[in-house]
Design an enzyme around this catalytic site. Structure first.
Site, mmCIF file in Angstrom:
data_model
loop_
_atom_site.group_PDB
_atom_site.id
_atom_site.type_symbol
_atom_site.label_atom_id
_atom_site.label_comp_id
_atom_site.label_asym_id
_atom_site.label_seq_id
_atom_site.Cartn_x
_atom_site.Cartn_y
_atom_site.Cartn_z
ATOM 1 N N TRP A 1 0.803 -5.227 -29.845
ATOM 2 C CA TRP A 1 -0.236 -4.605 -30.672
ATOM 3 C C TRP A 1 0.162 -4.777 -32.136
ATOM 4 C CZ3 TRP A 1 -0.286 0.997 -32.454
ATOM 5 C CH2 TRP A 1 -1.520 1.322 -33.029
ATOM 6 N N ASP B 1 5.131 2.933 -24.893
ATOM 7 C CA ASP B 1 3.831 3.173 -25.520
ATOM 8 C C ASP B 1 2.808 3.222 -24.394
ATOM 9 O OD1 ASP B 1 1.446 3.215 -26.839
ATOM 10 O OD2 ASP B 1 1.822 1.461 -28.095
ATOM 11 N N LYS C 1 -8.277 6.212 -25.256
ATOM 12 C CA LYS C 1 -9.014 5.352 -24.321
ATOM 13 C C LYS C 1 -9.328 6.077 -23.022
ATOM 14 C CE LYS C 1 -7.155 2.480 -27.265
ATOM 15 N NZ LYS C 1 -7.498 1.337 -28.034
HETATM 16 N N1 KET Z 1 -0.694 1.505 -28.644
HETATM 17 C C1 KET Z 1 -1.365 0.420 -28.227
HETATM 18 C C2 KET Z 1 -0.706 -0.548 -27.350
HETATM 19 C C3 KET Z 1 -2.701 0.266 -28.638
HETATM 20 O O1 KET Z 1 -3.350 -0.797 -28.200
HETATM 21 C C4 KET Z 1 -3.306 1.214 -29.476
HETATM 22 C C5 KET Z 1 -4.680 1.014 -29.950
HETATM 23 C C6 KET Z 1 -2.548 2.325 -29.863
HETATM 24 C C7 KET Z 1 -1.241 2.431 -29.424
HETATM 25 C C8 KET Z 1 -3.049 3.414 -30.761
HETATM 26 O O2 KET Z 1 -4.181 4.032 -30.366
HETATM 27 P P1 KET Z 1 -4.575 5.465 -30.960
HETATM 28 O O3 KET Z 1 -6.008 5.338 -31.264
HETATM 29 O O4 KET Z 1 -3.717 5.725 -32.166
HETATM 30 O O5 KET Z 1 -4.288 6.421 -29.875
HETATM 31 N N2 KET Z 1 -5.272 -0.092 -29.884
HETATM 32 C C9 KET Z 1 -6.651 -0.421 -30.230
HETATM 33 C C10 KET Z 1 -7.196 0.226 -31.449
HETATM 34 C C11 KET Z 1 -6.396 -0.002 -32.690
HETATM 35 O O6 KET Z 1 -5.979 -1.109 -32.986
HETATM 36 O O7 KET Z 1 -6.212 1.009 -33.409
HETATM 37 C C12 KET Z 1 -6.803 -1.951 -30.275
HETATM 38 O O8 KET Z 1 -5.818 -2.673 -30.105
HETATM 39 O O9 KET Z 1 -7.944 -2.414 -30.427
#
Ligand code: KET
Length: 477
Positions: free
Chosen positions: A206, A287, A323
């Site tokens: 990510w 994560d 998610k």
């Molecule tokens: N870890 C991973 C692996 C991840 O894909 C995301 C979000 C997050 C943590 C953080 O999510 P949060 O909303 O802070 O709980 N991924 C998607 C959104 C982004 O980039 O913020 C994405 O990859 O599209």
């Protein structure tokens, strides 16, 4: 005008105006009306001009003197260069600007319905209704570590209800600002208190991981993870790189549904990774942003984390409900640190508070209350698992439909990875030139590494995407 009041108000002074006389003239009316009028009076007062010491005329506006040199000088920020948009969230910015009616956003990992609409889960609506109806609820600050009940339930969700580590009080959990905030708090904590400042992250990973950990004060290195040739796991490379990492190094592991590749180790491979990491005292930092999204089962997706906890060793876990409960904008997550003893865990928690307090003091209450309401109620919990499974299943069905559509078009290449990969994303293998072409010609938005969010696709849009991929692959080999 509003600005003129702020310095007074910021220091706790009431504005020197006519509020008291205004209020007294309405003091005999009923209390509800009274309250409304008082509020109205306050608004009127707030927006009325205030006399300052230099001006006796309330109609005078206060502005910087046009002769002062500061007025003519460049901004103190004039040297700033424009920063690029975020590689993932910037895709949505570009998408929003596109007037085309056929545009399609497959950039950010956010679930959409078959109609292409964002989804608020039914259980979330029910929980919110319960919260609204409960008049005993207040809006007081949460403690620094967040909602206690939520923290307990979150640890149980990821580690398992009967986890010995929880029963032995060896786990400390703090509510954080979604997955990102949990990673950041964990990173800051490690940078302050752990003896090894190097964190290994998978290649690729990510896009925010390297930034979060670098800013937290850790030094970021990568370990091999994905093999573009097989579009699968580079297991040998992974074992070699972790095998040569310095003893004690931190290792970031995606608990399930690896982003962006959609490639996870098998359980047997996880066991080998665990043995290697424990033999070298590497510290696992999980994560977990997609629990339930990989397989549709919360327990199955938590299996890798639970294997590392079952051996009695220590680890960190960052959880997100963005998610799996669709609570993206509520920013609700948790950081758990599993320790060797209850005593260490409680000292760890005391230090986590020192990390959190100067950053944002304490987390928000609403999202965590929704999650706690759902997790503690057997019926809501069951309903959640059904809704979650439905989201996971829709994504899996999109994989099959896209695969079939490419097959039907005779698109050159082996596209079986679309159905083999899991989670929200397909790592298509399309290069940045092909991606740019698809955006330009087909108004399909995705990250330049060729990742598409399967959750943004629907039966209606699959043919459009398949046409675009076919054209991109045949135009740019
Ligand atoms: N870890 C991973 C692996 C991840 O894909 C995301 C979000 C997050 C943590 C953080 O999510 P949060 O909303 O802070 O709980 N991924 C998607 C959104 C982004 O980039 O913020 C994405 O990859 O599209």
């Amino acid at each position: 005008m509003r600005q003129q009041n702020t310095s007074l108000e910021a220091h706790g002074f009431e504005s020197p105006t006519t509020e008291s006389s205004f209020s007294s003239s309405i003091s005999s009316s009923s209390s509800a009306t009274d309250r409304r009028l008082k509020a109205l009076a306050r608004h009127l007062v707030d927006s009325s001009p205030v006399m300052d010491s230099h001006s006796q005329n309330p109609n005078d506006t206060v502005s910087p003197s046009p002769t002062s040199s500061a007025f003519h000088a460049d901004s103190v920020f004039a040297h700033l260069v424009r920063a690029p948009e975020d590689p993932i969230l910037g895709v949505t910015v570009a998408y929003n600007k596109d007037p085309s009616p056929i545009k399609l956003n497959l950039g950010v990992g956010a679930y959409r319905t078959e109609e292409g609409k964002p989804l608020v889960l039914n259980v979330v609506r029910q929980a919110e209704q319960q919260l609204v109806n409960d008049r005993s609820r207040v809006k007081e600050y949460l403690p620094i570590v967040g909602l206690a009940e939520y923290n307990k339930l979150s640890a149980k969700l990821i580690l398992g209800a009967d986890s010995p580590a929880i029963q032995e009080n060896r786990v400390t959990t703090v509510q954080c600002l979604s997955g990102t905030g949990s990673l950041r708090v964990g990173g800051e904590f490690l940078a302050r208190h752990y003896h090894q400042l190097t964190i290994y992250i998978p290649l690729p990973t990510w896009g925010n991981h390297p930034k979060v950990f670098t800013l937290a004060g850790l030094s970021v290195k990568t370990y091999r993870y994905y093999d573009p040739a097989t579009r699968g796991l580079d297991f040998q490379g992974l074992l070699e790189d972790l095998g040569s990492a310095p003893s004690g190094a931190i290792v970031l592991l995606h608990a399930c549904a690896h982003n962006p590749t959609g490639v996870d180790p098998t359980i047997q491979q996880w066991e080998q990774i665990r043995q290697l990491m424990r033999s070298k005292a590497l510290l696992p930092f999980f994560d977990s942003a997609y629990q339930g999204f990989a397989s549709g089962s919360l327990d199955a997706d938590a299996q890798p984390v639970r294997m590392f906890v079952a051996d009695g060793g220590e680890c960190l876990v960052a959880q997100s409900y963005a998610k799996n409960m669709g609570l993206y904008g509520e920013r609700v997550g948790a950081l758990s640190i599993v320790c060797k003893s209850a005593d260490v865990a409680s000292r760890v928690e005391s230090q986590l508070k020192l990390v959190i307090r100067p950053m944002y003091s304490s987390p928000p209450i609403h999202g965590a209350s929704i999650v706690a309401t759902i997790l503690k109620d057997r019926n809501l919990y069951t309903e959640w698992t059904i809704e979650l499974k439905a989201m996971a299943d829709r994504i899996i069905s999109m994989r099959q439909q896209l695969f079939d559509a490419l097959r039907a078009r005779g698109t050159p290449g082996d596209w079986s990875h679309i159905i083999k990969q899991i989670g929200m994303f397909t790592f298509t293998g399309l290069n940045s030139e092909q991606v740019a072409f698809m955006t330009r010609e087909y108004h399909i938005y995705m990250t330049s590494d060729g990742r598409i969010s399967m959750a943004g696709l629907s039966s209606r849009t699959v043919p459009h995407l398949a046409d675009a991929i076919h054209a991109a692959v045949t135009s740019f080999a």
